[in-house]
Design a protein around this motif. Structure first.
Motif, PDB file in Angstrom:
ATOM      1  N   TRP A 240       1.015  -1.305  -0.005  1.00 13.76           N
ATOM      2  CA  TRP A 240       0.042   0.114  -0.014  1.00 13.76           C
ATOM      3  C   TRP A 240       0.941   1.274  -0.033  1.00 13.76           C
ATOM      4  O   TRP A 240       0.703   2.299  -0.892  1.00 13.76           O
ATOM      5  CB  TRP A 240      -1.064  -0.061   1.052  1.00 13.76           C
ATOM      6  N   ILE A 241       1.799   1.089   0.601  1.00 14.55           N
ATOM      7  CA  ILE A 241       3.029   2.488   0.784  1.00 14.55           C
ATOM      8  C   ILE A 241       3.576   2.431  -0.629  1.00 14.55           C
ATOM      9  O   ILE A 241       3.685   3.710  -0.928  1.00 14.55           O
ATOM     10  CB  ILE A 241       3.947   2.264   2.037  1.00 14.55           C
ATOM     11  N   ASP A 242       3.889   1.513  -1.324  1.00 17.10           N
ATOM     12  CA  ASP A 242       4.474   1.603  -2.299  1.00 17.10           C
ATOM     13  C   ASP A 242       3.670   2.206  -3.523  1.00 17.10           C
ATOM     14  O   ASP A 242       4.086   3.072  -4.217  1.00 17.10           O
ATOM     15  CB  ASP A 242       5.070   0.291  -2.834  1.00 17.10           C
ATOM     16  N   ARG A 243       2.320   1.680  -3.557  1.00 16.07           N
ATOM     17  CA  ARG A 243       1.436   2.501  -4.322  1.00 16.07           C
ATOM     18  C   ARG A 243       1.130   3.841  -3.992  1.00 16.07           C
ATOM     19  O   ARG A 243       1.070   4.478  -4.737  1.00 16.07           O
ATOM     20  CB  ARG A 243       0.143   1.312  -4.461  1.00 16.07           C
ATOM     21  N   TYR A 244       1.093   4.069  -2.949  1.00 16.11           N
ATOM     22  CA  TYR A 244       0.730   5.409  -2.516  1.00 16.11           C
ATOM     23  C   TYR A 244       1.750   6.533  -2.817  1.00 16.11           C
ATOM     24  O   TYR A 244       1.501   7.527  -3.158  1.00 16.11           O
ATOM     25  CB  TYR A 244       0.317   5.344  -0.965  1.00 16.11           C
ATOM     26  N   ASP A 245       3.086   6.050  -2.603  1.00 16.75           N
ATOM     27  CA  ASP A 245       4.243   6.881  -2.844  1.00 16.75           C
ATOM     28  C   ASP A 245       4.700   6.890  -4.405  1.00 16.75           C
ATOM     29  O   ASP A 245       5.122   7.964  -4.700  1.00 16.75           O
ATOM     30  CB  ASP A 245       5.373   6.302  -1.998  1.00 16.75           C
ATOM     31  N   SER A 246       4.475   5.892  -4.829  1.00 15.68           N
ATOM     32  CA  SER A 246       5.182   5.759  -6.390  1.00 15.68           C
ATOM     33  C   SER A 246       4.183   5.495  -7.435  1.00 15.68           C
ATOM     34  O   SER A 246       4.618   5.768  -8.658  1.00 15.68           O
ATOM     35  CB  SER A 246       6.209   4.858  -6.590  1.00 15.68           C
ATOM     36  N   ARG A 247       2.824   5.211  -7.404  1.00 13.81           N
ATOM     37  CA  ARG A 247       2.267   4.792  -8.665  1.00 13.81           C
ATOM     38  C   ARG A 247       1.004   5.512  -8.640  1.00 13.81           C
ATOM     39  O   ARG A 247       0.291   5.572  -9.874  1.00 13.81           O
ATOM     40  CB  ARG A 247       1.830   3.381  -8.371  1.00 13.81           C
ATOM     41  N   ARG A 248       0.420   6.289  -7.555  1.00 12.63           N
ATOM     42  CA  ARG A 248      -0.881   6.687  -7.773  1.00 12.63           C
ATOM     43  C   ARG A 248      -0.630   8.080  -8.532  1.00 12.63           C
ATOM     44  O   ARG A 248       0.440   8.741  -8.323  1.00 12.63           O
ATOM     45  CB  ARG A 248      -1.654   7.290  -6.231  1.00 12.63           C
ATOM     46  N   LEU A 249      -1.692   8.443  -9.380  1.00 15.07           N
ATOM     47  CA  LEU A 249      -1.658   9.671 -10.075  1.00 15.07           C
ATOM     48  C   LEU A 249      -2.168  10.696  -9.217  1.00 15.07           C
ATOM     49  O   LEU A 249      -3.351  10.903  -8.524  1.00 15.07           O
ATOM     50  CB  LEU A 249      -2.564   9.403 -11.413  1.00 15.07           C
ATOM     51  N   LEU A 250      -1.661  11.868  -9.417  1.00 14.47           N
ATOM     52  CA  LEU A 250      -2.153  13.068  -8.756  1.00 14.47           C
ATOM     53  C   LEU A 250      -2.354  14.075  -9.669  1.00 14.47           C
ATOM     54  O   LEU A 250      -1.541  14.527 -10.688  1.00 14.47           O
ATOM     55  CB  LEU A 250      -0.849  13.781  -7.744  1.00 14.47           C
ATOM     56  N   ALA A 251      -3.456  14.605  -9.531  1.00 17.15           N
ATOM     57  CA  ALA A 251      -4.014  15.590 -10.753  1.00 17.15           C
ATOM     58  C   ALA A 251      -3.267  16.892 -10.477  1.00 17.15           C
ATOM     59  O   ALA A 251      -2.995  17.567 -11.438  1.00 17.15           O
ATOM     60  CB  ALA A 251      -5.554  15.930 -10.282  1.00 17.15           C
ATOM     61  N   PRO A 252      -2.788  17.438  -9.301  1.00 14.83           N
ATOM     62  CA  PRO A 252      -2.341  18.841  -9.345  1.00 14.83           C
ATOM     63  C   PRO A 252      -0.877  18.821  -9.897  1.00 14.83           C
ATOM     64  O   PRO A 252      -0.394  19.894 -10.269  1.00 14.83           O
ATOM     65  CB  PRO A 252      -2.008  19.222  -7.576  1.00 14.83           C
ATOM     66  N   ILE A 253      -0.262  17.630  -9.979  1.00  9.99           N
ATOM     67  CA  ILE A 253       0.976  17.775 -10.694  1.00  9.99           C
ATOM     68  C   ILE A 253       0.758  16.922 -12.142  1.00  9.99           C
ATOM     69  O   ILE A 253       2.095  16.368 -12.744  1.00  9.99           O
ATOM     70  CB  ILE A 253       2.021  16.937  -9.818  1.00  9.99           C
ATOM     71  N   GLY A 254      -0.325  17.009 -12.781  1.00 15.26           N
ATOM     72  CA  GLY A 254      -0.520  16.673 -14.196  1.00 15.26           C
ATOM     73  C   GLY A 254      -0.751  15.142 -14.171  1.00 15.26           C
ATOM     74  O   GLY A 254      -0.198  14.595 -15.193  1.00 15.26           O
ATOM     75  N   ASN A 255      -1.487  14.697 -13.217  1.00 20.07           N
ATOM     76  CA  ASN A 255      -1.685  13.132 -13.399  1.00 20.07           C
ATOM     77  C   ASN A 255      -0.587  12.142 -13.524  1.00 20.07           C
ATOM     78  O   ASN A 255      -0.684  11.076 -14.538  1.00 20.07           O
ATOM     79  CB  ASN A 255      -2.899  13.047 -14.375  1.00 20.07           C
ATOM     80  N   VAL A 256       0.441  12.479 -12.990  1.00 19.70           N
ATOM     81  CA  VAL A 256       1.471  11.562 -12.973  1.00 19.70           C
ATOM     82  C   VAL A 256       1.969  11.198 -11.612  1.00 19.70           C
ATOM     83  O   VAL A 256       1.674  11.844 -10.822  1.00 19.70           O
ATOM     84  CB  VAL A 256       2.860  12.343 -13.794  1.00 19.70           C
ATOM     85  N   PRO A 257       2.539   9.818 -11.705  1.00 15.67           N
ATOM     86  CA  PRO A 257       3.255   9.612 -10.376  1.00 15.67           C
ATOM     87  C   PRO A 257       4.006  10.462  -9.551  1.00 15.67           C
ATOM     88  O   PRO A 257       4.848  11.321 -10.218  1.00 15.67           O
ATOM     89  CB  PRO A 257       3.576   8.241 -10.444  1.00 15.67           C
ATOM     90  N   HIS A 258       3.927  10.723  -8.453  1.00 16.98           N
ATOM     91  CA  HIS A 258       4.550  11.481  -7.667  1.00 16.98           C
ATOM     92  C   HIS A 258       6.440  11.171  -7.740  1.00 16.98           C
ATOM     93  O   HIS A 258       7.158  12.220  -8.232  1.00 16.98           O
ATOM     94  CB  HIS A 258       4.228  11.148  -6.116  1.00 16.98           C
TER      95      HIS A 258
END
Length: 63
Positions: free
Chosen positions: A10-28
């Motif tokens: 879960w931590i790996d997905r949260y930190d490196s794979r989830r897409l974030l709209a404020p940064i252009g829908n790319v992983p962190h």
């Protein structure tokens, strides 16, 4: 032990794979890598100027 692995996944997905709209829908992590690459380009663009004070003032400054 299985709970520990589930938490780590879960931590790996949260930190490196989830897409974030404020940064252009790319992983962190991808956004961070892009930002670090841009910092290197900005540092070289902000380097020393090639013109000296004498060149910009037409040689009016004594040496």
């Amino acid at each position: 032990m299985a709970v520990g692995y589930a938490i780590l996944e879960w931590i790996d997905r949260y930190d490196s794979r989830r897409l974030l709209a404020p940064i252009g829908n790319v992983p962190h992590t991808e956004s961070q890598a892009r930002d670090h690459a841009n910092v290197g380009e900005q540092a070289s663009a902000a380097g020393p100027k090639t013109n000296s004070l004498q060149e910009t003032r037409g040689g009016s400054v004594p040496s």
